[in-house]
Motif scaffolding. Sequence first.
Motif, PDB file in Angstrom:
ATOM      1  N   CYS A   1      -7.689 -41.271  29.909  1.00 43.33           N
ATOM      2  CA  CYS A   1      -6.791 -42.405  29.681  1.00 43.33           C
ATOM      3  C   CYS A   1      -5.362 -42.046  30.097  1.00 43.33           C
ATOM      4  O   CYS A   1      -4.675 -42.858  30.720  1.00 43.33           O
ATOM      5  CB  CYS A   1      -6.842 -42.800  28.207  1.00 43.33           C
ATOM      6  SG  CYS A   1      -5.889 -44.264  27.819  1.00 43.33           S
ATOM      7  N   ALA A   2      -4.922 -40.842  29.775  1.00 38.79           N
ATOM      8  CA  ALA A   2      -3.575 -40.414  30.163  1.00 38.79           C
ATOM      9  C   ALA A   2      -3.440 -40.359  31.679  1.00 38.79           C
ATOM     10  O   ALA A   2      -2.415 -40.771  32.238  1.00 38.79           O
ATOM     11  CB  ALA A   2      -3.266 -39.053  29.551  1.00 38.79           C
ATOM     12  N   ASP A   3      -4.478 -39.871  32.366  1.00 47.33           N
ATOM     13  CA  ASP A   3      -4.441 -39.838  33.834  1.00 47.33           C
ATOM     14  C   ASP A   3      -4.357 -41.242  34.422  1.00 47.33           C
ATOM     15  O   ASP A   3      -3.634 -41.479  35.391  1.00 47.33           O
ATOM     16  CB  ASP A   3      -5.678 -39.121  34.389  1.00 47.33           C
ATOM     17  CG  ASP A   3      -5.648 -37.625  34.123  1.00 47.33           C
ATOM     18  OD1 ASP A   3      -4.553 -37.097  33.840  1.00 47.33           O
ATOM     19  OD2 ASP A   3      -6.726 -36.998  34.190  1.00 47.33           O
ATOM     20  N   GLU A   4      -5.083 -42.195  33.841  1.00 46.82           N
ATOM     21  CA  GLU A   4      -5.024 -43.578  34.326  1.00 46.82           C
ATOM     22  C   GLU A   4      -3.642 -44.182  34.118  1.00 46.82           C
ATOM     23  O   GLU A   4      -3.132 -44.900  34.985  1.00 46.82           O
ATOM     24  CB  GLU A   4      -6.082 -44.430  33.619  1.00 46.82           C
ATOM     25  CG  GLU A   4      -7.501 -44.125  34.062  1.00 46.82           C
ATOM     26  CD  GLU A   4      -8.533 -44.940  33.316  1.00 46.82           C
ATOM     27  OE1 GLU A   4      -8.146 -45.862  32.549  1.00 46.82           O
ATOM     28  OE2 GLU A   4      -9.727 -44.673  33.497  1.00 46.82           O
ATOM     29  N   ILE A   5      -3.016 -43.881  32.994  1.00 39.58           N
ATOM     30  CA  ILE A   5      -1.662 -44.389  32.723  1.00 39.58           C
ATOM     31  C   ILE A   5      -0.670 -43.816  33.734  1.00 39.58           C
ATOM     32  O   ILE A   5       0.165 -44.535  34.285  1.00 39.58           O
ATOM     33  CB  ILE A   5      -1.233 -44.069  31.276  1.00 39.58           C
ATOM     34  CG1 ILE A   5      -2.064 -44.897  30.291  1.00 39.58           C
ATOM     35  CG2 ILE A   5       0.255 -44.309  31.074  1.00 39.58           C
ATOM     36  CD1 ILE A   5      -1.864 -44.519  28.845  1.00 39.58           C
ATOM     37  N   VAL A   6      -0.763 -42.510  33.994  1.00 36.26           N
ATOM     38  CA  VAL A   6       0.139 -41.876  34.956  1.00 36.26           C
ATOM     39  C   VAL A   6      -0.058 -42.473  36.340  1.00 36.26           C
ATOM     40  O   VAL A   6       0.912 -42.770  37.054  1.00 36.26           O
ATOM     41  CB  VAL A   6      -0.078 -40.340  34.965  1.00 36.26           C
ATOM     42  CG1 VAL A   6       0.615 -39.699  36.150  1.00 36.26           C
ATOM     43  CG2 VAL A   6       0.399 -39.732  33.671  1.00 36.26           C
ATOM     44  N   THR A   7      -1.308 -42.673  36.752  1.00 33.95           N
ATOM     45  CA  THR A   7      -1.593 -43.254  38.062  1.00 33.95           C
ATOM     46  C   THR A   7      -1.007 -44.663  38.174  1.00 33.95           C
ATOM     47  O   THR A   7      -0.395 -45.013  39.186  1.00 33.95           O
ATOM     48  CB  THR A   7      -3.113 -43.299  38.304  1.00 33.95           C
ATOM     49  OG1 THR A   7      -3.631 -41.978  38.196  1.00 33.95           O
ATOM     50  CG2 THR A   7      -3.434 -43.863  39.668  1.00 33.95           C
ATOM     51  N   THR A   8      -1.180 -45.457  37.130  1.00 38.03           N
ATOM     52  CA  THR A   8      -0.649 -46.819  37.140  1.00 38.03           C
ATOM     53  C   THR A   8       0.876 -46.810  37.208  1.00 38.03           C
ATOM     54  O   THR A   8       1.478 -47.593  37.960  1.00 38.03           O
ATOM     55  CB  THR A   8      -1.108 -47.584  35.884  1.00 38.03           C
ATOM     56  OG1 THR A   8      -2.533 -47.558  35.836  1.00 38.03           O
ATOM     57  CG2 THR A   8      -0.616 -49.011  35.894  1.00 38.03           C
ATOM     58  N   LEU A   9       1.507 -45.934  36.454  1.00 33.31           N
ATOM     59  CA  LEU A   9       2.971 -45.846  36.486  1.00 33.31           C
ATOM     60  C   LEU A   9       3.470 -45.398  37.862  1.00 33.31           C
ATOM     61  O   LEU A   9       4.468 -45.929  38.368  1.00 33.31           O
ATOM     62  CB  LEU A   9       3.470 -44.890  35.404  1.00 33.31           C
ATOM     63  CG  LEU A   9       3.367 -45.399  33.973  1.00 33.31           C
ATOM     64  CD1 LEU A   9       3.761 -44.310  32.992  1.00 33.31           C
ATOM     65  CD2 LEU A   9       4.246 -46.623  33.774  1.00 33.31           C
ATOM     66  N   GLU A  10       2.796 -44.428  38.464  1.00 32.13           N
ATOM     67  CA  GLU A  10       3.213 -43.976  39.792  1.00 32.13           C
ATOM     68  C   GLU A  10       3.042 -45.086  40.826  1.00 32.13           C
ATOM     69  O   GLU A  10       3.913 -45.293  41.670  1.00 32.13           O
ATOM     70  CB  GLU A  10       2.406 -42.742  40.206  1.00 32.13           C
ATOM     71  CG  GLU A  10       2.794 -41.496  39.460  1.00 32.13           C
ATOM     72  CD  GLU A  10       1.913 -40.306  39.793  1.00 32.13           C
ATOM     73  OE1 GLU A  10       0.895 -40.491  40.498  1.00 32.13           O
ATOM     74  OE2 GLU A  10       2.247 -39.198  39.346  1.00 32.13           O
ATOM     75  N   ARG A  11       1.933 -45.818  40.758  1.00 32.67           N
ATOM     76  CA  ARG A  11       1.702 -46.929  41.692  1.00 32.67           C
ATOM     77  C   ARG A  11       2.771 -48.006  41.502  1.00 32.67           C
ATOM     78  O   ARG A  11       3.318 -48.543  42.468  1.00 32.67           O
ATOM     79  CB  ARG A  11       0.314 -47.524  41.470  1.00 32.67           C
ATOM     80  CG  ARG A  11      -0.020 -48.600  42.490  1.00 32.67           C
ATOM     81  CD  ARG A  11      -1.378 -49.233  42.265  1.00 32.67           C
ATOM     82  NE  ARG A  11      -2.418 -48.261  42.007  1.00 32.67           N
ATOM     83  CZ  ARG A  11      -3.345 -48.383  41.045  1.00 32.67           C
ATOM     84  NH1 ARG A  11      -3.345 -49.428  40.266  1.00 32.67           N
ATOM     85  NH2 ARG A  11      -4.260 -47.473  40.875  1.00 32.67           N
ATOM     86  N   THR A  12       3.101 -48.302  40.267  1.00 31.96           N
ATOM     87  CA  THR A  12       4.123 -49.310  39.973  1.00 31.96           C
ATOM     88  C   THR A  12       5.483 -48.863  40.497  1.00 31.96           C
ATOM     89  O   THR A  12       6.230 -49.659  41.074  1.00 31.96           O
ATOM     90  CB  THR A  12       4.202 -49.562  38.456  1.00 31.96           C
ATOM     91  OG1 THR A  12       2.920 -49.930  37.983  1.00 31.96           O
ATOM     92  CG2 THR A  12       5.196 -50.649  38.127  1.00 31.96           C
TER      93      THR A  12
END
Length: 79
Positions: A46-57
């Motif tokens: 879940c933490a990896d998905e949050i980081v990926t989403t933040l980086e994409r944003t």
Amino acid sequence: MKTGRKNNNSGFSLVELIIVIAIMAVLVGVMATSITSLTGRRVRKCADEIVTTLERTRVLTLGKEQNQVECVISYNDTT
């Protein structure tokens, strides 16, 4: 030849009870370790998905002009 005592074996000996308790303690320890590792993996994922989403944003936001808005919807149902 009978003596005056009755042979009453309707219970567990102390050794049997100690062995059962030891086996149960080992099983509970193994189960607790398994549950902890599963929960840790889920939290990490879940933490990896949050980081990926933040980086994409961040990348999308820095690459756009102030007047434009882009909406990205992704459906990743991997639960």
